[in-house]
Design an enzyme around this catalytic site. Structure first.
Site, short mmCIF file in Angstrom:
data_model
loop_
_atom_site.label_atom_id
_atom_site.label_comp_id
_atom_site.label_asym_id
_atom_site.label_seq_id
_atom_site.Cartn_x
_atom_site.Cartn_y
_atom_site.Cartn_z
CE LYS A 168 51.13 40.72 17.12
NZ LYS A 168 50.32 41.70 17.88
CG ASP B 102 54.94 42.68 16.98
OD1 ASP B 102 55.38 42.71 18.15
OD2 ASP B 102 53.84 43.16 16.66
P1 ATP Z 1 51.98 46.83 13.88
O1 ATP Z 1 52.99 45.80 13.49
O2 ATP Z 1 52.37 48.24 13.57
O3 ATP Z 1 51.41 46.63 15.25
P2 ATP Z 1 49.64 45.63 12.76
O4 ATP Z 1 50.02 44.32 13.32
O5 ATP Z 1 48.41 46.27 13.30
O6 ATP Z 1 50.81 46.64 12.86
P3 ATP Z 1 50.25 45.38 9.95
O7 ATP Z 1 49.42 44.61 9.00
O8 ATP Z 1 51.62 44.91 10.21
O9 ATP Z 1 49.39 45.52 11.24
O10 ATP Z 1 50.22 46.86 9.41
C1 ATP Z 1 50.82 47.97 10.04
C2 ATP Z 1 51.16 49.00 8.97
O11 ATP Z 1 52.15 48.45 8.14
C3 ATP Z 1 50.01 49.38 8.07
O12 ATP Z 1 50.10 50.74 7.78
C4 ATP Z 1 50.21 48.55 6.83
O13 ATP Z 1 49.77 49.21 5.66
C5 ATP Z 1 51.67 48.38 6.80
N1 ATP Z 1 52.06 47.08 6.24
C6 ATP Z 1 51.44 45.91 6.18
N2 ATP Z 1 52.19 44.97 5.56
C7 ATP Z 1 53.31 45.60 5.26
C8 ATP Z 1 54.48 45.24 4.62
N3 ATP Z 1 54.71 44.03 4.11
N4 ATP Z 1 55.41 46.17 4.54
C9 ATP Z 1 55.23 47.42 5.04
N5 ATP Z 1 54.15 47.83 5.62
C10 ATP Z 1 53.21 46.94 5.72
#
Ligand code: ATP
Length: 309
Positions: free
Chosen positions: A18, A145
């Site tokens: 998003k 989210d």
């Molecule tokens: P947030 O949801 O914290 O705002 P974001 O949207 O910037 O994060 P994400 O890709 O969701 O980005 O990654 C946030 C953190 O979660 C990173 O440290 C990433 O390594 C981790 N992450 C990404 N995908 C997963 C997953 N399927 N399960 C757990 N952690 C994940």
């Protein structure tokens, strides 16, 4: 037939990353969480999650943004979603989870939340459970989210961003996304925003007012009007942690983007284009920018989490 065991049937589901068309951030409460007023738009960048019945749970990550940064144990949000589903419903299956990552990791696009939402609809399908309200309830417990990744489309989010109302919108939005060579931790960006506000240096704050301009523009389908109203309170804080973001934003402005918008807590930056042709022109100009890892063209709004054939 004797001697033959049927293979377990995998279930695949998809949910999308998003961008926040509006992100107003209030002050941190006693629990450390910031109250938000936000408008989410799901984009055509999918996370595809496949669950295969297995003797024990496992997780693997493949695809464009497969990185070592994603945990493969119970901290993985797709696995956390399956565990929460088991706890809530009493279903007792185990699954091998494959996540095909098309959303940049830690880019501010909610990729982990999309993984959780896709895993939820996939496990519900495996378990023969059709009550979407229960999935929404589980999603709320998994992360702020996740309910939006489940819902998709365009929605106004309040509270921690999980109190959602669908938003009326016309037409398709053409976006160019510039993913960054750097990553930002959401927690760190919030902390920097608090510091900047404390020092009186964070300006142009939308805080918790109603995003009337964005909502009206969405209803009218007028892209230029939408571009005039998009806003993200996190921008200054993200830029102060990763100054390359400002350079990428400037290049997008120079290249003629209608709007330049940090995605969530960054570092991905979204550029709103007039149409597909304009998006292609912007993408070509942005390819060469310093600090840009990749340029991705996409459209929104995209649907919520759903099982695919
Ligand atoms: P947030 O949801 O914290 O705002 P974001 O949207 O910037 O994060 P994400 O890709 O969701 O980005 O990654 C946030 C953190 O979660 C990173 O440290 C990433 O390594 C981790 N992450 C990404 N995908 C997963 C997953 N399927 N399960 C757990 N952690 C994940």
């Amino acid at each position: 037939m004797t001697g033959l065991r049927s293979l377990p049937t995998p279930v695949t589901a998809r949910a999308h990353g998003k961008i926040n068309l509006h992100l107003g951030v209030g002050d941190a409460g006693a629990d450390g969480y910031h109250e938000l007023v936000t408008v989410f738009e799901a984009l055509g960048t999918p996370e595809t999650v496949t669950l295969t019945p297995a003797a024990q749970d496992s997780v693997e990550v493949v695809g464009r943004y497969a990185t070592a940064g994603v945990p493969l144990d119970e901290r993985n949000l797709a696995l956390a979603a399956v565990s929460a589903f088991r706890e809530r419903t009493g279903w007792d299956g185990r699954v091998a989870i494959t996540i095909d990552k098309n959303v940049p990791v830690a880019g501010g696009m909610g990729g982990g939340s999309a993984d959780a939402a896709a895993a939820l609809v996939a496990v519900a399908h495996l378990a023969g459970m059709t009550d979407r309200a229960v999935l929404t309830e589980i999603a709320e417990g998994l992360g702020a989210d996740v309910p939006f990744a489940l819902l998709g489309g365009i929605a106004l989010g309040r509270g921690r961003g999980d109190d959602l109302t669908r938003v009326l919108s016309r037409g398709t939005h053409h976006w160019v996304l510039a993913t960054s060579t750097g990553q930002l931790s959401t927690t760190e960006v919030y902390a920097r925003l608090d510091d900047l506000r404390h020092e009186g240096e964070a300006e142009d704050s939308a805080r918790l007012g109603e995003p009337e301009g964005v909502l009206t523009a969405l209803a009218s389908g007028d892209v230029e009007k939408l571009a005039a109203h998009v806003h993200n309170d996190m921008t200054e804080a993200a830029v102060s942690l990763l100054p390359d973001i400002a350079r990428v934003m400037d290049e997008g402005r120079r290249a003629g983007a209608h709007a330049v918008l940090l995605s969530g807590s960054g570092p991905t930056v979204g550029f709103l284009a007039q149409d597909a042709k304009h998006a292609l022109e912007l993408a070509v100009l942005l390819e060469a920018s310093r600090g840009v890892r990749e340029v991705v063209r996409t459209t929104g709004p995209a649907p919520g989490a759903h099982v695919v054939d």
